[in-house]
Write an enzyme that holds these catalytic residues in place. Structure first.
Site, PDB file in Angstrom:
ATOM      1  CB  CYS A   1      -0.983  -0.028   1.401  1.00 12.41           C
ATOM      2  SG  CYS A   1      -2.377  -1.144   1.244  1.00 12.41           S
TER       3      CYS A   1
ATOM      4  CB  CYS B   1      -2.864  -8.301   3.624  1.00 12.77           C
ATOM      5  SG  CYS B   1      -3.303  -7.194   2.597  1.00 12.77           S
TER       6      CYS B   1
ATOM      7  CB  CYS C   1      -4.319  -2.367 -15.105  1.00  9.35           C
ATOM      8  SG  CYS C   1      -3.014  -3.375 -15.982  1.00  9.35           S
TER       9      CYS C   1
END
Ligand SMILES: C[S@@+](CC[C@H](N)C(=O)[O-])C[C@H]1O[C@@H](n2cnc3c(N)ncnc32)[C@H](O)[C@@H]1O
Length: 422
Positions: free
Chosen positions: A79, A153, A380
């Protein structure tokens, strides 16, 4: 060791780092700092066109700073943006898409980001390393190959979180001391597909413990050359459900990261192809869009480079009685894009390439005389999407609408869907 300096963060960079200028004007990349904040930083080393700097102290805090929900945030590279309020986060992702387009001279309106909830990710690739203390399994630290051990996670679906402990233990029998590799896990309907990336092929005795991990449905291995995965333990036949059709899941195959993200993309693609009678689905994978479009009544031709995916698609289409309406062909669209007469009779075309984009196919579509009048481009990577859209726009296509989808919440990545016509 350099002394701390005080700087004001000007913006967030493409990787989610705070951007500032050192007193001498050098660009500073400051992970964990937010625009508007005044921070004391210490330079750690070179990074791209500037320097990487670590936050020592936040002297003025931005109003949109949020409390990270994961204790590993800042160390784990999975992240980049948990410290940012969700609304600013979504606005930043939208701006990322707009900036990529602007860099290619495309001043297009971008819709608000479609959000995907956390705790839904059904696939992940982890680094693994056997140390004296046991197996370390997790994502890499930011800008590093160092693996950060991951107990759990918050982004993963519960089935993958439950797997982490048993998988780590079983891998202790597979990895030799000091050995490192990767493990890609994908949750399917029948169990988890585990693909080990390792220089050498493990022997049957080393894999035995994996058979005892209940959630594992299949364990395969792929060498460093990135060739076709080789199944080592087939405990169950694995399949996924695409628009209600059961499709066999080949080892390590592509699947959209979450069912929620998949549903949003399918909704957008169906919308873009509504009413089309003949659709070409390019970079079709296992048929995420092809099965949905065939279910809507279109005749679909799917093109995909991965032969195992093509075989799975064909078999599932036959079983579902869609044989006449869904055909699949193995084809490398970078080397052999669909062009000229091949595009005749196609009303709408879907593109969904990997990060590298679809330059050759975009060029072929830009110069095609006859062929589809509608195009849905899923991507993406906003940078390669913008490059390919530029090629298409120069060839006479119009971009009608652009919708970002936050398929990768809290990472710096963003997915987007562009709707074109001509
Ligand atoms: C982002 S995935 C999308 C898959 C599918 N549309 C889906 O939503 O599940 C990209 C797909 O492109 C395929 N691919 C990669 N390079 C390709 C190429 N040169 N020609 C055709 N397909 C390719 C990959 O195997 C992968 O299935």
């Amino acid at each position: 060791v350099s002394r701390p300096v005080e700087v004001r963060i000007e913006a967030l960079g493409a990787q989610g780092d705070g951007l500032a200028r050192a007193p001498d004007g050098t660009r500073l990349y400051v992970p964990g700092a937010l625009p508007g904040e005044r921070v004391a930083v210490r330079v750690q080393g070179r990074r791209g066109d500037g320097l990487l700097a670590e936050v020592r102290d936040i002297l003025e805090t931005a109003p949109d700073r949020a409390r990270p929900f994961c204790p590993l945030f800042g160390r784990c590279g999975g992240c980049a943006l948990q410290h940012l309020d969700p609304r600013t986060h979504a606005a930043w992702k939208k701006a990322q898409v707009e900036e990529s387009l602007a860099r290619r001279g495309l001043g297009l309106l971008v819709a608000p980001v479609v959000l995907v909830p956390r705790g839904t990710r059904r696939r992940a690739t982890f680094g693994i390393l056997r140390t004296a203390a046991g197996v370390v399994l997790g994502f890499s630290a930011r800008l590093s190959h160092r693996v950060i051990d991951l107990p759990a996670c918050p982004l993963l679906t519960p089935a993958l979180n439950d797997l982490l402990g048993p998988l780590r233990e079983a891998l202790a029998d597979v990895l030799r001391p000091g050995e490192r590799g990767t493990v890609k896990v994908t949750r399917t309907v029948d169990g988890i597909d585990v693909l080990l990336g390792l220089k050498r092929e493990p022997g049957p005795r080393e894999c035995r413990s994996l058979a005892g991990v209940e959630a594992v449905g299949r364990f395969s291995w792929r060498g460093e050359d990135g060739g076709v995965p080789e199944p080592l333990l087939q405990l169950r036949r694995l399949h996924v459900s695409l628009s209600g059709q059961a499709v066999e899941f080949p080892p390590g195959a592509f699947l959209q990261p979450s069912p929620e993200g998949e549903a949003e993309l399918v909704r957008l693609v169906r919308d873009g192809c509504a009413g089309a009678r003949r659709v070409f689905d390019l970079h079709a994978g296992l048929g995420t869009f092809a099965f949905a479009l065939a279910g809507d009544g279109a005749t679909v031709k799917a093109f995909e480079a991965d032969e195992a995916a093509v075989a799975a698609m064909r078999q599932a289409a036959g079983r579902a009685g869609l044989g006449g309406r869904l055909a699949a062909e193995a084809r490398d669209l970078d080397r052999r894009p669909l062009a000229g007469g091949e595009l005749k009779g196609c009303d709408a075309l879907v593109l969904d390439p990997p990060r590298a984009g679809a330059r050759a196919q975009a060029e072929a579509l830009a110069s095609a005389g006859k062929g589809p009048e509608r195009l849905v481009a899923v991507s993406c990577d906003p940078a390669t999407l913008a490059r390919d859209l530029r090629i298409l726009v120069d060839g006479g296509w119009r971009v009608e609408r652009l919708v970002p989808v936050d398929q990768f919440p809290f990472a710096a990545h963003v997915e987007a869907v562009a709707f074109l016509s001509r």
